[in-house]
Design a protein around this motif. Sequence first.
Motif, PDB file in Angstrom:
ATOM      1  N   LYS A  56      11.647 -74.321 -31.932  1.00  0.00           N
ATOM      2  CA  LYS A  56      11.395 -74.328 -33.367  1.00  0.00           C
ATOM      3  C   LYS A  56      10.059 -74.989 -33.691  1.00  0.00           C
ATOM      4  N   GLU A  57       9.750 -76.089 -33.021  1.00  0.00           N
ATOM      5  CA  GLU A  57       8.505 -76.808 -33.280  1.00  0.00           C
ATOM      6  C   GLU A  57       7.286 -75.985 -32.880  1.00  0.00           C
TER       7      GLU A  57
ATOM      8  N   VAL B 206      16.180 -75.808 -28.215  1.00  0.00           N
ATOM      9  CA  VAL B 206      16.041 -75.158 -29.515  1.00  0.00           C
ATOM     10  C   VAL B 206      15.083 -75.945 -30.407  1.00  0.00           C
ATOM     11  N   GLU B 207      15.062 -77.269 -30.260  1.00  0.00           N
ATOM     12  CA  GLU B 207      14.158 -78.092 -31.063  1.00  0.00           C
ATOM     13  C   GLU B 207      12.700 -77.816 -30.703  1.00  0.00           C
TER      14      GLU B 207
ATOM     15  N   GLY C  47       4.046 -71.522 -36.397  1.00  0.00           N
ATOM     16  CA  GLY C  47       3.925 -72.362 -35.220  1.00  0.00           C
ATOM     17  C   GLY C  47       2.489 -72.681 -34.864  1.00  0.00           C
TER      18      GLY C  47
ATOM     19  N   ARG D 260      19.724 -68.861 -33.238  1.00  0.00           N
ATOM     20  CA  ARG D 260      18.663 -69.867 -33.335  1.00  0.00           C
ATOM     21  C   ARG D 260      17.875 -69.963 -32.033  1.00  0.00           C
TER      22      ARG D 260
ATOM     23  N   ALA E  54       9.708 -65.886 -31.823  1.00  0.00           N
ATOM     24  CA  ALA E  54      10.287 -66.605 -32.963  1.00  0.00           C
ATOM     25  C   ALA E  54       9.182 -66.939 -33.955  1.00  0.00           C
ATOM     26  N   GLY E  55       9.580 -67.114 -35.205  1.00  0.00           N
ATOM     27  CA  GLY E  55       8.629 -67.502 -36.233  1.00  0.00           C
ATOM     28  C   GLY E  55       7.783 -66.353 -36.737  1.00  0.00           C
TER      29      GLY E  55
ATOM     30  N   GLN F  13       7.701 -72.078 -34.808  1.00  0.00           N
ATOM     31  CA  GLN F  13       8.111 -71.884 -36.196  1.00  0.00           C
ATOM     32  C   GLN F  13       7.587 -72.935 -37.151  1.00  0.00           C
ATOM     33  N   SER F  14       7.088 -74.072 -36.670  1.00  0.00           N
ATOM     34  CA  SER F  14       6.604 -75.101 -37.583  1.00  0.00           C
ATOM     35  C   SER F  14       5.443 -74.565 -38.400  1.00  0.00           C
TER      36      SER F  14
END
Length: 475
Positions: A86-87, A82-83, A95, A404, A411-412, A90-91
């Motif tokens: 997200k990076e 999940v980390e 992203g 999540r 995602a994002g 979604q960062s």
Amino acid sequence: MTLQLWEICVAALGLGWLGLYIYRATLAPLSKLPGPWYTRFSDVILMYKEFTAHRRVYIHELHKVFGPVVRLGPNEVSFTSVEALKEIYQSGGSGYDKTEFYNLFIQYGTRTTFSTLRKREHDQMKRYIAGSYANSSVMQPEVVDGIQERVMTFLRQCEEAGKPAIDFYDYLHCFAMDCASFHLLHPHGTKSIEGRDLNLMQEYSYGDTLRTKLLRYRFPTMTRWLETFQQKFESNIGQYVITACEQADSGDHSLAYKLKNSKAAFRQIQVAAECMNHLAAGIDTTGDALCFLMHQLSLPEGHHVQDKLIAELSSSRNKALDDLPYLEAVIKEGLRCFPPIPMSQPRYVPATGRIIDGYFIPARTIVSCQAWSVHQLNPHIFDRGEQFLPERWLDSNAALEMNRLFFSFGAGGRSCTGRHLALVEMKCLLRELYSRYKTRIAPEMKGSMELYDQAISTRPLDQTCLLVLEPISKL
């Protein structure tokens, strides 16, 4: 002894290759990552798996052996945590930038929102289409009524088929195309359920362009050169979209209308390209997702899930679509187990590199997650992830954590724009169908429903799903 010039060149080339291999094996940052030894030197095995439609399974098996971080080649890494998700996605909101892989989705020689590589340009383009796909827009009466009309036509055609075994693969992809084209091109949407535009669905859904697309991605210069010797023809579905976008009477709710009347002053071909991308995505995602889900529900081990769904629908006839928790759970679990885009979604690591899952990944490295592995290889979030268990989504606390890592729509900021439309289509169809019928696997169903990978999506291997409808009133 005097060496010839060619001998010196060959020796220099050999030493250069030897130095490169030593660097990749011992000094390159990716050499420290988990993965098969051969991926330090070459991605030829990965390419072979791609061209034989086994990339997804190959990567999945590597993750089962090496864990959540796997080196796929000298410049490519896959993640499942999940980390990392997200990076990468979604960062900074949207992203990392996309890779040239997404050039495969350029339409009519024109970049679209989906095929735009840099997130800054993507964000600018997305503002013109996001409103059409907002949940508030999708739930407008004229949109829901249009979908509902296609649902009732779908059921009527099934009832009038005149044979016990119905090929739902065809009907579901017709339904997906009709709904998507209604949203994009009304009043010029397709009517393939009735058979009028069936050829367009068949042309798109039955075509196998995996190797052609991969050649364009892996060997772009060579394929561009070869294409100069080939006469280019626009597909029937491609010409249909161009013609529909040229019409002056586009409906107010349609994406074509909103693009043609936006402040951006899009050219006609840009409008058509955007609509073509969305139509292709709508056919693939909704059609295949419904097909896999209905097949799962129709298997003997899925009958108890079907019974619970029917019970909820029969006791909640006047409730809104969003007030049917078990229907929501069934759809969500279907999308988790059979994600419409189960493949890697590649991105470039930004300048200066990034730390992902504790490893330094250099700039311009290709990184990705694939939903197939993300949804199955995180047992602390998805317990018994390989099993179809809709009840997992009924626990509101667990659902927060699962959402999540829910990657079926990406995602994002660059996630699937049409996810709200797809969910409404699925809910409307399943609600009406399972309020009237149970579905069972037809005795003559011999085709394989194994996932068969395309460039980014997947489909049933034999592209057939024979089911029998059993009226609930007779049970």
